[in-house]
Scaffold this motif. Structure first.
Motif, mmCIF file in Angstrom:
data_model
loop_
_atom_site.group_PDB
_atom_site.id
_atom_site.type_symbol
_atom_site.label_atom_id
_atom_site.label_comp_id
_atom_site.label_asym_id
_atom_site.label_seq_id
_atom_site.Cartn_x
_atom_site.Cartn_y
_atom_site.Cartn_z
ATOM 1 N N UNK A 64 0.759 -1.179 -0.019
ATOM 2 C CA UNK A 64 -0.062 0.114 -0.066
ATOM 3 C C UNK A 64 0.921 1.410 -0.154
ATOM 4 N N UNK A 65 0.246 2.477 -0.513
ATOM 5 C CA UNK A 65 1.035 3.598 -0.399
ATOM 6 C C UNK A 65 1.678 3.955 1.062
ATOM 7 N N UNK A 66 0.591 3.806 2.029
ATOM 8 C CA UNK A 66 1.048 4.041 3.369
ATOM 9 C C UNK A 66 -0.216 3.241 4.451
ATOM 10 N N UNK A 67 0.320 2.971 5.580
ATOM 11 C CA UNK A 67 -0.617 2.448 6.279
ATOM 12 C C UNK A 67 -1.439 3.535 7.273
ATOM 13 N N UNK A 68 -0.990 5.030 6.916
ATOM 14 C CA UNK A 68 -1.224 6.045 7.753
ATOM 15 C C UNK A 68 -2.053 7.129 7.051
ATOM 16 N N UNK A 69 -2.919 7.623 7.356
ATOM 17 C CA UNK A 69 -3.668 8.745 6.893
ATOM 18 C C UNK A 69 -3.507 10.006 7.962
ATOM 19 N N UNK A 70 -3.157 11.067 7.462
ATOM 20 C CA UNK A 70 -3.240 12.216 8.356
ATOM 21 C C UNK A 70 -4.469 13.445 8.301
ATOM 22 N N UNK A 71 -4.835 14.036 9.324
ATOM 23 C CA UNK A 71 -5.979 14.869 9.521
ATOM 24 C C UNK A 71 -5.417 16.270 9.965
ATOM 25 N N UNK A 80 -8.496 14.519 -0.092
ATOM 26 C CA UNK A 80 -8.015 13.621 -1.483
ATOM 27 C C UNK A 80 -6.896 12.576 -1.016
ATOM 28 N N UNK A 81 -5.884 13.247 -0.528
ATOM 29 C CA UNK A 81 -4.633 12.583 -0.165
ATOM 30 C C UNK A 81 -4.837 11.245 0.862
ATOM 31 N N UNK A 82 -5.954 11.432 1.717
ATOM 32 C CA UNK A 82 -6.164 10.285 2.515
ATOM 33 C C UNK A 82 -7.134 9.181 1.595
ATOM 34 N N UNK A 83 -7.749 9.474 0.806
ATOM 35 C CA UNK A 83 -8.717 8.757 -0.129
ATOM 36 C C UNK A 83 -7.827 7.982 -1.197
ATOM 37 N N UNK A 84 -6.857 8.643 -1.415
ATOM 38 C CA UNK A 84 -5.756 7.825 -2.440
ATOM 39 C C UNK A 84 -5.041 6.704 -1.617
ATOM 40 N N UNK A 85 -4.605 6.940 -0.264
ATOM 41 C CA UNK A 85 -3.917 5.959 0.425
ATOM 42 C C UNK A 85 -5.174 4.888 0.842
ATOM 43 N N UNK A 86 -6.213 5.207 1.439
ATOM 44 C CA UNK A 86 -7.153 4.145 1.668
ATOM 45 C C UNK A 86 -7.533 3.465 0.467
ATOM 46 N N UNK A 87 -7.621 4.115 -0.661
ATOM 47 C CA UNK A 87 -8.079 3.350 -2.028
ATOM 48 C C UNK A 87 -6.882 2.107 -2.202
ATOM 49 N N UNK A 88 -5.631 2.511 -1.931
ATOM 50 C CA UNK A 88 -4.577 1.284 -2.027
ATOM 51 C C UNK A 88 -4.825 0.304 -0.949
ATOM 52 N N UNK A 89 -5.396 0.585 0.137
ATOM 53 C CA UNK A 89 -5.943 -0.230 1.380
ATOM 54 C C UNK A 89 -6.772 -1.222 0.791
ATOM 55 N N UNK A 90 -7.745 -0.377 0.032
ATOM 56 C CA UNK A 90 -9.024 -1.304 -0.108
ATOM 57 C C UNK A 90 -8.806 -2.398 -1.177
ATOM 58 N N UNK A 91 -7.744 -2.049 -2.116
ATOM 59 C CA UNK A 91 -7.245 -2.904 -3.123
ATOM 60 C C UNK A 91 -6.617 -4.050 -2.502
ATOM 61 N N UNK A 92 -5.878 -3.822 -1.505
ATOM 62 C CA UNK A 92 -4.853 -5.078 -0.718
ATOM 63 C C UNK A 92 -5.992 -5.852 0.009
ATOM 64 N N UNK A 93 -6.968 -5.251 0.797
ATOM 65 C CA UNK A 93 -7.967 -5.797 1.485
ATOM 66 C C UNK A 93 -8.758 -6.813 0.657
ATOM 67 N N UNK A 94 -9.227 -6.224 -0.517
ATOM 68 C CA UNK A 94 -10.207 -6.853 -1.318
ATOM 69 C C UNK A 94 -9.309 -8.200 -1.733
ATOM 70 N N UNK A 95 -7.839 -8.174 -1.974
ATOM 71 C CA UNK A 95 -7.240 -9.120 -2.473
ATOM 72 C C UNK A 95 -7.236 -10.512 -1.351
#
Length: 174
Positions: A64-71, A80-95
């Motif tokens: 994944x891009x990162x395991x951390x999103x910042x606020x 938008x930055x957090x969405x991009x990070x979480x989208x890579x996590x979604x892809x991995x979790x769906x795998x």
């Protein structure tokens, strides 16, 4: 006579003390054994160095891009930055649909303990809701808030505070 009374009182005190003593178990539990040997996966030509098991925490961090999103300050919205990070996590979790994760919510040192615990909870749940909205089964995701109790940056400046305002996705061991 006074000597007999003193002897009886002393004997009674000894019996009472002996009755209250802690009984030791007849058999002690075994001492911890040696840690199991870590074996490396082997390929056709021998051991594979630094192999990462698919679906593991190491695989997650590598994939994944990162395991951390910042606020932002006092915020828990997904930008938008957090969405991009979480989208890579979604892809991995769906795998890896059998993998469970915990999302940890964190805050900076400012504010009361109670306020930061509540804000950390909102941050963790915002990340969870985003993942669930993208198709990850919500029952696979736990959340916990640490508030300001587990900073990664020790400092009282804007850079440290920004680093500590985060939600971290942690893959649970299977």
């Amino acid at each position: 006579m006074p000597r007999l009374t003193t002897s009886l009182l002393l004997a009674g005190a000894l019996v009472a003390t002996a009755a209250c003593s802690k009984k030791h178990p007849e058999q002690l539990p075994p001492a911890p054994g040696p840690a199991p040997e870590q074996t490396q996966p082997t390929g056709p030509s021998g051991p594979v160095g630094d192999a990462v098991v698919p679906g593991s925490s190491a695989d997650f961090k590598r994939s994944v891009t990162s395991d951390t999103v910042h606020f932002g300050l006092d915020q828990y919205d997904i930008d938008d930055t957090a969405r991009a990070i979480l989208d890579t996590q979604v892809a991995w979790l769906n795998r890896y649909p059998n993998v469970r994760v915990t999302i940890e919510g964190h805050c900076d040192e400012r504010g009361t303990r109670e306020y930061n615990l509540a804000l950390g909870d909102r941050r963790a749940n915002a990340a969870k809701n985003y993942l669930a909205g993208r198709g990850v089964d919500a029952s696979r995701i736990n959340t916990i808030s640490y508030g300001k109790e587990r900073p990664i940056a020790l400092g009282s400046d804007e850079e440290s505070w920004a680093a500590n305002r985060r939600a971290v996705t942690v893959v649970l061991s299977q």
